[in-house]
Design a protein around this motif. Structure first.
Motif, PDB file in Angstrom:
ATOM      1  N   ILE A   3       0.867  -1.182   0.000  1.00  0.00           N
ATOM      2  CA  ILE A   3       0.000   0.000   0.000  1.00  0.00           C
ATOM      3  C   ILE A   3       0.903   1.230   0.000  1.00  0.00           C
ATOM      4  N   ARG A   4       1.030   1.856  -1.154  1.00  0.00           N
ATOM      5  CA  ARG A   4       1.895   3.024  -1.303  1.00  0.00           C
ATOM      6  C   ARG A   4       1.172   4.244  -0.735  1.00  0.00           C
ATOM      7  N   THR A   5       1.823   4.899   0.231  1.00  0.00           N
ATOM      8  CA  THR A   5       1.150   5.940   1.004  1.00  0.00           C
ATOM      9  C   THR A   5       1.922   7.263   0.975  1.00  0.00           C
ATOM     10  N   LEU A   6       1.174   8.341   0.790  1.00  0.00           N
ATOM     11  CA  LEU A   6       1.713   9.692   0.857  1.00  0.00           C
ATOM     12  C   LEU A   6       1.287  10.303   2.182  1.00  0.00           C
ATOM     13  N   LEU A   7       2.226  10.939   2.871  1.00  0.00           N
ATOM     14  CA  LEU A   7       1.953  11.547   4.172  1.00  0.00           C
ATOM     15  C   LEU A   7       2.184  13.050   4.088  1.00  0.00           C
ATOM     16  N   ALA A   8       1.176  13.844   4.462  1.00  0.00           N
ATOM     17  CA  ALA A   8       1.307  15.308   4.390  1.00  0.00           C
ATOM     18  C   ALA A   8       0.886  15.953   5.702  1.00  0.00           C
ATOM     19  N   ASP A   9       1.826  16.666   6.320  1.00  0.00           N
ATOM     20  CA  ASP A   9       1.568  17.417   7.550  1.00  0.00           C
ATOM     21  C   ASP A   9       2.662  18.462   7.666  1.00  0.00           C
ATOM     22  N   ASP A  10       2.301  19.661   8.114  1.00  0.00           N
ATOM     23  CA  ASP A  10       3.309  20.721   8.185  1.00  0.00           C
ATOM     24  C   ASP A  10       4.225  20.570   9.393  1.00  0.00           C
ATOM     25  N   GLU A  11       3.913  19.656  10.314  1.00  0.00           N
ATOM     26  CA  GLU A  11       4.753  19.431  11.489  1.00  0.00           C
ATOM     27  C   GLU A  11       5.584  18.167  11.293  1.00  0.00           C
ATOM     28  N   ALA A  12       6.900  18.354  11.237  1.00  0.00           N
ATOM     29  CA  ALA A  12       7.799  17.217  10.990  1.00  0.00           C
ATOM     30  C   ALA A  12       7.673  16.152  12.061  1.00  0.00           C
ATOM     31  N   VAL A  13       7.419  16.557  13.306  1.00  0.00           N
ATOM     32  CA  VAL A  13       7.336  15.580  14.393  1.00  0.00           C
ATOM     33  C   VAL A  13       6.095  14.704  14.225  1.00  0.00           C
ATOM     34  N   VAL A  14       5.015  15.289  13.706  1.00  0.00           N
ATOM     35  CA  VAL A  14       3.802  14.500  13.463  1.00  0.00           C
ATOM     36  C   VAL A  14       4.051  13.497  12.335  1.00  0.00           C
ATOM     37  N   ARG A  15       4.704  13.965  11.270  1.00  0.00           N
ATOM     38  CA  ARG A  15       5.015  13.057  10.167  1.00  0.00           C
ATOM     39  C   ARG A  15       5.880  11.896  10.648  1.00  0.00           C
ATOM     40  N   ALA A  16       6.852  12.220  11.496  1.00  0.00           N
ATOM     41  CA  ALA A  16       7.740  11.176  12.008  1.00  0.00           C
ATOM     42  C   ALA A  16       6.960  10.161  12.834  1.00  0.00           C
TER      43      ALA A  16
END
Length: 221
Positions: A3-16
């Protein structure tokens, strides 16, 4: 299947944090990350991921706008919206934008994994906590009217269609519903199409809300 997934959030810690949760599932691969909505749209159009996880509130192009544009231009990508309890009315607005699911950033990590699987399988995922919060925010006399309207709308469904709607509202994919009801998946797809038409809704998430308002879905604490 990956399942190829794109992750978008302006906070790097949330993305991590989200990336770390998804990393424990072998079949889920985060293929790209974006820090704003415009970048998310560009990456989705270029990479065509199976699932896009979008923060509802990002600088510049926000998650609502990005959701609508990705759904319009990359129909093969299912969009899940990540939100917080402070964004109830934005969630309500986003139901018509084509997102297939909504979940809380601070929710159970297992919900995130379940939602990604559901989205990849063409199902809707509506976090019970999000559903309760939105319906409460839009409450009062209007809530009672919507409950009555939901009961009127499901009256047009057959008993089997109500069963399918309840399972759809619980976040099950067509395949899961088929297994639960001991029918072939094609039959479930036909039922879902008929349900959307009879309820007068555009997508599975809107149908899930009707299921909640009509009391077809048992709310977990």
């Amino acid at each position: 299947m990956t399942i190829r997934t794109l992750l978008a959030d302006d906070e790097a810690v949330v993305r991590a944090g989200v990336r770390a949760i998804l990393a424990v599932v072998p079949e889920i691969e985060v293929v790209a990350e974006a820090g704003d909505g415009r970048q998310a749209i560009d990456l989705a159009q270029r990479l065509r991921p199976d699932v896009a996880l979008l923060d509802i509130q990002m600088p510049g192009v926000d998650g609502l706008t990005a959701t609508t544009e990705i759904v319009r231009t990359v129909p093969g990508t299912s969009v899940l919206v990540l939100t917080t309890f402070g964004n109830d009315l934005r969630i309500a607005r986003a139901f018509g934008g084509g997102a297939c699911g909504f979940l809380l950033k601070a929710g159970d990590p297992r919900e995130l994994i379940t939602a990604v699987h559901a989205a990849a399988d063409g199902a809707a995922y509506l976090s019970p906590a999000v559903a309760r919060r939105v319906l409460t925010k839009l409450g009062g006399a209007g809530r009672m009217a919507r409950i009555a309207a939901a009961h009127d709308r499901i009256a047009a469904l057959t008993g089997r269609e109500r069963e399918v709607l309840a399972l759809l509202g619980a976040g099950m994919s067509n395949g899961e519903i088929a297994r639960r009801l001991h029918v072939v998946e094609g039959t479930v797809k036909t039922h879902v199409s008929t349900i959307l038409t009879r309820l007068g809704v555009r997508n599975r998430v809107q149908a899930a809300l009707v299921a909640y308002e009509a009391g077809l879905v048992e709310e977990t604490p």
